[in-house]
Design a protein around this motif. Structure first.
Motif, mmCIF file in Angstrom:
data_model
loop_
_atom_site.group_PDB
_atom_site.id
_atom_site.type_symbol
_atom_site.label_atom_id
_atom_site.label_comp_id
_atom_site.label_asym_id
_atom_site.label_seq_id
_atom_site.Cartn_x
_atom_site.Cartn_y
_atom_site.Cartn_z
ATOM 1 N N GLY A 134 0.953 -1.259 0.015
ATOM 2 C CA GLY A 134 0.313 0.287 -0.302
ATOM 3 C C GLY A 134 0.331 1.004 -0.196
ATOM 4 O O GLY A 134 0.744 2.290 -0.607
ATOM 5 N N GLU A 135 1.803 1.525 0.811
ATOM 6 C CA GLU A 135 2.746 2.500 1.237
ATOM 7 C C GLU A 135 3.676 2.207 -0.825
ATOM 8 O O GLU A 135 3.729 3.946 -0.722
ATOM 9 C CB GLU A 135 4.439 2.376 1.755
ATOM 10 N N MET A 136 3.741 1.974 -1.223
ATOM 11 C CA MET A 136 4.344 1.598 -2.551
ATOM 12 C C MET A 136 3.565 1.794 -3.577
ATOM 13 O O MET A 136 3.861 2.650 -4.571
ATOM 14 C CB MET A 136 5.216 0.027 -2.842
ATOM 15 N N ALA A 137 2.166 1.912 -3.422
ATOM 16 C CA ALA A 137 1.081 2.437 -4.296
ATOM 17 C C ALA A 137 0.845 3.586 -4.128
ATOM 18 O O ALA A 137 0.826 4.000 -5.105
ATOM 19 C CB ALA A 137 -0.117 1.611 -4.199
ATOM 20 N N LEU A 138 1.572 4.468 -3.000
ATOM 21 C CA LEU A 138 1.590 5.667 -2.718
ATOM 22 C C LEU A 138 2.346 6.249 -3.278
ATOM 23 O O LEU A 138 2.374 7.471 -3.444
ATOM 24 C CB LEU A 138 1.272 6.365 -1.591
ATOM 25 N N VAL A 139 3.609 5.595 -3.317
ATOM 26 C CA VAL A 139 4.770 6.883 -3.538
ATOM 27 C C VAL A 139 4.665 7.053 -4.728
ATOM 28 O O VAL A 139 5.191 8.142 -5.434
ATOM 29 C CB VAL A 139 6.709 6.319 -3.163
ATOM 30 N N ASN A 140 4.687 5.697 -5.663
ATOM 31 C CA ASN A 140 4.220 5.495 -6.936
ATOM 32 C C ASN A 140 3.254 7.097 -7.418
ATOM 33 O O ASN A 140 3.380 7.556 -8.490
ATOM 34 C CB ASN A 140 3.977 4.333 -7.898
ATOM 35 N N LEU A 141 1.793 7.313 -6.570
ATOM 36 C CA LEU A 141 1.404 8.216 -7.348
ATOM 37 C C LEU A 141 1.474 9.757 -7.288
ATOM 38 O O LEU A 141 1.758 9.991 -7.891
ATOM 39 C CB LEU A 141 -0.226 7.690 -6.639
ATOM 40 N N MET A 142 2.411 9.201 -5.571
ATOM 41 C CA MET A 142 2.664 10.839 -5.644
ATOM 42 C C MET A 142 4.049 11.020 -6.149
ATOM 43 O O MET A 142 3.875 12.225 -7.579
ATOM 44 C CB MET A 142 3.286 11.027 -4.364
ATOM 45 N N LYS A 143 4.602 10.179 -7.054
ATOM 46 C CA LYS A 143 5.596 10.428 -8.465
ATOM 47 C C LYS A 143 5.434 10.857 -9.313
ATOM 48 O O LYS A 143 6.911 11.616 -9.949
ATOM 49 C CB LYS A 143 6.773 9.331 -8.062
ATOM 50 N N SER A 144 4.127 11.241 -9.516
ATOM 51 C CA SER A 144 3.426 11.590 -10.915
ATOM 52 C C SER A 144 3.296 12.745 -11.089
ATOM 53 O O SER A 144 3.432 13.477 -9.881
ATOM 54 C CB SER A 144 1.813 10.709 -11.431
ATOM 55 N N PRO A 145 3.844 13.624 -11.955
ATOM 56 C CA PRO A 145 4.026 15.026 -12.068
ATOM 57 C C PRO A 145 2.775 15.659 -11.741
ATOM 58 O O PRO A 145 2.573 16.861 -11.137
ATOM 59 C CB PRO A 145 4.145 15.275 -13.335
#
Length: 348
Positions: free
Chosen positions: A281-292
């Motif tokens: 769940g954390e990795m999904a949130l991090v990957n989402l945050m990394k979007s411009p």
């Protein structure tokens, strides 16, 4: 705060409502003490900066320290051998790092001391250009190096009791928007003054106040807690929001970044903390945050990345961790975010 935004390096009127007096950093070389208002509701709004003082800030680059570069180069080899990592520790560098971290958490900076530490290979740095009219100034802000376990270095080899210590964190925020208004999102918030690894809400509110910021908006997420509003200081309650749910990148109703996009602006100073004890769940949130779409809003990111690093096995259920959840992966993610302009810190 946008990577090219509005900021000011000049005297402006501010107040520390409902809190003790604190030091306001007006520029790299000038600071003054600001008295507190006795009651938050009676506090005046900060005066806007005059138009002629409004300036543009541009993130230029992130420069890792020599020690951080050494650890990034070696972590793939060292991460599974605790003794090998112990052998790589440089106690002189660690002592300098921890001393500077303590000063930064009090908002007490000596630019010359910070600069000397960077030259000695201790602290890493962010470089910015601040332009006011025809005048451009180069501004440096320092941060703790990415090394050891991305937490207090004494956890390994010396003192396991430091596992929840925050004494390694170096807070010297980026050149701020004119209002110094801070938006805080906490995923895995626990309570105002307590948490599994120690509180985050109270601790970060104090650190950023001492660094000259006042909160504008606070959103908390935690599925395991019921908020105790009576312990939230009165000056925060009008803009304090608690979501009794697990932050989830795949559920619109529980997605913090949709809220962030709606309620924060690029002129706010945005701090996001993540620690929900759910690796996927954390990795999904991090990957989402990394979007411009979202990354342009985030200034500081604070995250406990749960990995298979051996010293943390007594504290984490490593059987639930993905096979690639390694300390080397942590280094890559944090380094990437820093090179994109986000002040990314490991958490406890």
């Amino acid at each position: 705060m946008r990577r090219e935004t509005i900021t000011v390096l000049a005297v402006i009127t501010v107040v520390a409502c409902g809190a003790a007096a604190y030091t306001w950093l007006l520029s790299d070389s000038h600071k003054v003490s600001v008295p507190a208002c006795p009651e938050a509701p009676a506090c005046p709004e900060p005066e806007p900066a005059p138009a002629e003082l409004r300036c543009g800030t541009r993130f230029v680059r992130y420069v890792p320290s020599a020690e951080e570069t050494r650890w990034i180069d070696g972590i793939e080899q060292w991460q599974w051998d605790e003794q090998a990592m112990c052998n790589e520790l440089n106690r002189d560098i660690i002592q300098q790092w921890l001393s500077l971290a303590a000063l930064s958490q009090l908002g007490e900076f000596s630019e010359q001391v910070m600069a000397n530490s960077a030259q000695a290979g201790v602290l890493s740095r962010f470089e910015y250009e601040v332009t006011c009219g025809n005048r451009t100034e180069n501004v440096i802000r320092y941060i703790e190096p990415l090394m050891v376990g991305l937490r207090h270095p004494d956890v390994m080899c010396i003192d396991r009791g430091q596992v929840v210590s925050k004494g390694y964190l170096v807070f010297q925020p980026a050149p701020a928007p004119t209002t110094h208004e801070l938006v805080y999102f906490d995923m895995g918030a626990s309570q105002w003054d307590k948490g599994g690894g120690g509180n985050s809400q109270q601790y970060l509110s104090r650190v950023f106040a001492l660094n000259g910021f006042h909160y504008k908006l606070m959103h908390m997420w935690d599925a395991m807690q019921r908020v105790e509003y009576e312990i939230v200081p009165i000056q925060y309650r009008s803009f304090y929001h608690y979501h009794n749910s697990l932050a989830n990148a795949n559920e619109p109703e529980n997605n913090p970044f949709l809220v962030l996009e709606k309620e924060a602006t690029e002129d706010d100073y945005v701090v996001v903390k993540l620690d929900i004890d759910n690796a996927s769940g954390e990795m999904a949130l991090v990957n989402l945050m990394k979007s411009p779409r979202y990354l342009k809003l985030v200034d500081e990111f604070i995250w406990e990345h749960h990995t298979s690093w051996p010293p943390m096995k007594p504290y984490w259920d490593v059987s639930m961790l993905p096979v690639n959840a390694s300390l080397a992966q942590s280094y890559r993610i944090f380094s990437e975010l820093r090179h994109l302009g986000v002040r990314a810190h490991g958490w406890v």
